[in-house]
Design an enzyme around this catalytic site. Structure first.
Site, PDB file in Angstrom:
ATOM      1  N   ASP A 271      -0.269  -5.193   9.508  1.00 42.78           N
ATOM      2  CA  ASP A 271      -1.301  -4.225   9.140  1.00 42.78           C
ATOM      3  C   ASP A 271      -2.527  -5.028   8.720  1.00 42.78           C
ATOM      4  O   ASP A 271      -2.486  -5.736   7.714  1.00 42.78           O
ATOM      5  CB  ASP A 271      -0.773  -3.363   7.976  1.00 42.78           C
ATOM      6  CG  ASP A 271      -1.833  -2.417   7.428  1.00 42.78           C
ATOM      7  OD1 ASP A 271      -2.939  -2.335   7.998  1.00 42.78           O
ATOM      8  OD2 ASP A 271      -1.537  -1.739   6.416  1.00 42.78           O
TER       9      ASP A 271
ATOM     10  N   TRP B 253       0.873  -1.186   0.000  1.00 40.41           N
ATOM     11  CA  TRP B 253       0.000   0.000   0.000  1.00 40.41           C
ATOM     12  C   TRP B 253       0.909   1.235   0.000  1.00 40.41           C
ATOM     13  O   TRP B 253       1.776   1.350   0.889  1.00 40.41           O
ATOM     14  CB  TRP B 253      -0.860  -0.047   1.270  1.00 40.41           C
ATOM     15  CG  TRP B 253      -1.903   0.999   1.379  1.00 40.41           C
ATOM     16  CD1 TRP B 253      -2.778   1.404   0.408  1.00 40.41           C
ATOM     17  CD2 TRP B 253      -2.212   1.775   2.547  1.00 40.41           C
ATOM     18  NE1 TRP B 253      -3.616   2.368   0.907  1.00 40.41           N
ATOM     19  CE2 TRP B 253      -3.294   2.617   2.217  1.00 40.41           C
ATOM     20  CE3 TRP B 253      -1.700   1.828   3.841  1.00 40.41           C
ATOM     21  CZ2 TRP B 253      -3.851   3.502   3.115  1.00 40.41           C
ATOM     22  CZ3 TRP B 253      -2.258   2.702   4.745  1.00 40.41           C
ATOM     23  CH2 TRP B 253      -3.322   3.542   4.385  1.00 40.41           C
TER      24      TRP B 253
ATOM     25  N   ALA C 280      -6.347  -4.584   7.701  1.00 42.43           N
ATOM     26  CA  ALA C 280      -7.358  -3.584   7.358  1.00 42.43           C
ATOM     27  C   ALA C 280      -8.591  -4.209   6.699  1.00 42.43           C
ATOM     28  O   ALA C 280      -9.540  -3.497   6.393  1.00 42.43           O
ATOM     29  CB  ALA C 280      -6.761  -2.530   6.423  1.00 42.43           C
TER      30      ALA C 280
ATOM     31  N   LYS D 111     -13.093  -0.648   6.789  1.00 44.71           N
ATOM     32  CA  LYS D 111     -13.734  -1.469   5.771  1.00 44.71           C
ATOM     33  C   LYS D 111     -14.718  -2.465   6.379  1.00 44.71           C
ATOM     34  O   LYS D 111     -15.851  -2.554   5.925  1.00 44.71           O
ATOM     35  CB  LYS D 111     -12.678  -2.243   4.974  1.00 44.71           C
ATOM     36  CG  LYS D 111     -11.406  -1.482   4.700  1.00 44.71           C
ATOM     37  CD  LYS D 111     -11.489  -0.581   3.501  1.00 44.71           C
ATOM     38  CE  LYS D 111     -10.448   0.506   3.599  1.00 44.71           C
ATOM     39  NZ  LYS D 111      -9.870   0.941   2.362  1.00 44.71           N
TER      40      LYS D 111
HETATM   41  C1  LIG Z   1      -3.322  -1.995   3.545  1.00 47.22           C
HETATM   42  C2  LIG Z   1      -4.065  -0.938   4.248  1.00 47.22           C
HETATM   43  N1  LIG Z   1      -3.720  -0.609   5.489  1.00 47.22           N
HETATM   44  C3  LIG Z   1      -4.349   0.336   6.180  1.00 47.22           C
HETATM   45  C4  LIG Z   1      -5.384   1.035   5.646  1.00 47.22           C
HETATM   46  C5  LIG Z   1      -5.980   2.082   6.546  1.00 47.22           C
HETATM   47  O1  LIG Z   1      -7.203   2.561   6.321  1.00 47.22           O
HETATM   48  P1  LIG Z   1      -7.866   3.688   7.221  1.00 47.22           P
HETATM   49  O2  LIG Z   1      -6.808   4.623   7.679  1.00 47.22           O
HETATM   50  O3  LIG Z   1      -8.851   4.320   6.316  1.00 47.22           O
HETATM   51  O4  LIG Z   1      -8.509   2.985   8.371  1.00 47.22           O
HETATM   52  C6  LIG Z   1      -5.787   0.758   4.333  1.00 47.22           C
HETATM   53  C7  LIG Z   1      -6.858   1.512   3.680  1.00 47.22           C
HETATM   54  O5  LIG Z   1      -7.000   1.614   2.498  1.00 47.22           O
HETATM   55  C8  LIG Z   1      -5.114  -0.262   3.627  1.00 47.22           C
HETATM   56  O6  LIG Z   1      -5.454  -0.589   2.381  1.00 47.22           O
END
Ligand SMILES: Cc1ncc(COP(=O)(O)O)c(C=O)c1O
Length: 394
Positions: free
Chosen positions: A208, A127, A210, A243
């Site tokens: 991580d 990401w 998510a 999500k």
């Molecule tokens: C791999 C990954 N980590 C973390 C996040 C964190 O999302 P948020 O900060 O919106 O909770 C995302 C969101 O797209 C993600 O794709």
């Protein structure tokens, strides 16, 4: 002072959203932004979240500050969801954060404080916000091979070969499930191998997570972090509720520092609370509270599980339908990986020129690295995408 500022690079995905909006074609398809959409193209508020919100409006009698690390009930509810009973409460320091991104940022800051020389290892690709934040924080970083462009699966050999060059104390960032952007994930036995490897090499996992519940189910998707929590001396976990609870704009995340030795937890807890204080003081509470209410109320939880399962299986059906459509059109099984990938994304393996061609000829919008959001599809757009993929010669 302001004249010294430099224009920052535009976010690729946000630019794509603008281009999509400005495209007059009616049958255009947005597979860019990483947000779940139902068959009607909406990102709905989940039923249980809406019900919790209504209840909260009735019972909440103060908007005074919570704790610096957020609400302990939220920590407990999310710790159980992610780690189940693999660790005890006294092994986990936790802090609520603004979304998963906030948890990643706070986790990285903790690493920088505790081990400024540690290199943070990232999957190639990952990401884009991962390297972006690490670079911003001025931390050493390196990449390990992850995606096999040929098979569109995990290059497990390459991953371990690259991580073999890491030094003890380095940190390895792993996607807990539903890898973004590729959709290719470690199997349970690969997670076990990774765990043995990390422990032997004294590397510290930073998971991580998510998309728990978007892949193979809530428990299966947490296999990796649970196994690591059981086996590693210490680890970090950054979780997002954006999500799986659909609370994107509420910014509900959690950072957990897990240690085999409960004696370490008070120091870890003090540190994560301190880091919150330095960056934004008290974390947002609304989304975290809704999540806690949903998880702790039997009826709301059951309804949330049903809706989440519908989202998950809906995406699996779309994957299979797209893979079948491509089988039919190409007379080959070379796109079957789409059905094997998990989560919201798949990396198609198309070149930038092919991605551009699909946009021009069929109004298909995907990220230039050929990441597509499966949830952006529906029964009408699957054949359009399949035609576009074939026409572009992917
Ligand atoms: C791999 C990954 N980590 C973390 C996040 C964190 O999302 P948020 O900060 O919106 O909770 C995302 C969101 O797209 C993600 O794709």
């Amino acid at each position: 002072m302001f004249e010294a500022l430099k224009t920052q690079p535009a976010d690729k995905i946000l630019s794509l959203m603008t281009a999509f909006r400005d495209d007059p074609r009616e049958d255009k398809v947005d597979l860019g932004v990483g947000v779940y959409k139902n068959a009607e193209g909406q990102t709905p508020i989940m039923r249980a979240v809406k019900a919790a919100e209504q209840k909260l409006w009735q019972v909440e009698d103060t908007k005074s500050y919570t704790g610096l690390a957020g609400d302990a009930g939220y920590h407990d509810a999310l710790r159980s969801l992610i780690l189940n009973d693999t660790v005890s409460k006294d092994q986990v320091a936790a802090a609520a954060t603004p979304g998963g991104t906030g948890a990643i940022r706070q986790g990285l800051e903790l690493i920088r404080m505790a081990a400024p020389k540690a290199t943070v290892w990232l999957s190639a690709p990952t990401w884009p916000n991962h390297p972006s934040i690490i670079k911003y924080l001025g931390m050493p970083m390196a990449e390990y091979r992850y995606f096999d462009a040929e098979t569109r699966g995990v290059d497990f050999g390459g991953m371990l070969t690259d991580l073999d060059t890491a030094k003890p104390g380095d940190v390895v960032l792993l996607h807990g499930c539903c890898h973004n952007p590729t959709g290719a994930n470690l199997t349970a036995s690969q997670w076990q191998e990774v765990a043995d490897f990390l422990k032997a090499k004294q590397l510290i996992p930073f998971v991580d997570i998510a998309y728990q519940g978007f892949g193979d189910g809530l428990d299966a998707d947490a296999f990796g972090p649970r196994h690591l929590a059981k086996t590693q001396p210490e680890m970090l976990i950054a979780a997002s509720c954006s999500k799986n609870f659909g609370v994107y704009r509420e910014r509900a995340g959690l950072l957990m520092a897990v240690s085999q030795d409960p004696a370490k937890t008070p120091l870890n807890q003090g540190t994560v609370a301190f880091l919150n204080r330095q960056n934004y003081s008290f974390p947002p509470d609304h989304g975290a509270r809704l999540v806690t209410m949903v998880l702790n109320d039997e009826a709301l939880r059951a309804d949330w599980l049903t809706e989440l399962e519908g989202i998950r299986t809906g995406m699996l059906t779309l994957r299979q339908t797209l893979a079948d459509a491509l089988r039919q059109r190409t007379n080959s099984d070379r796109f079957d990986f789409i059905a094997q990938h998990r989560g919201m994304f798949s990396r198609l393996g198309a070149t930038e020129a092919q991605v551009e061609q699909m946009r021009q000829s069929h109004g298909i919008y995907m990220v230039s690295d050929s990441r597509l959001n499966i949830a952006g599809l529906n029964a009408q757009s699957v054949p359009i995408l399949a035609d576009a993929i074939v026409a572009a010669g992917v």
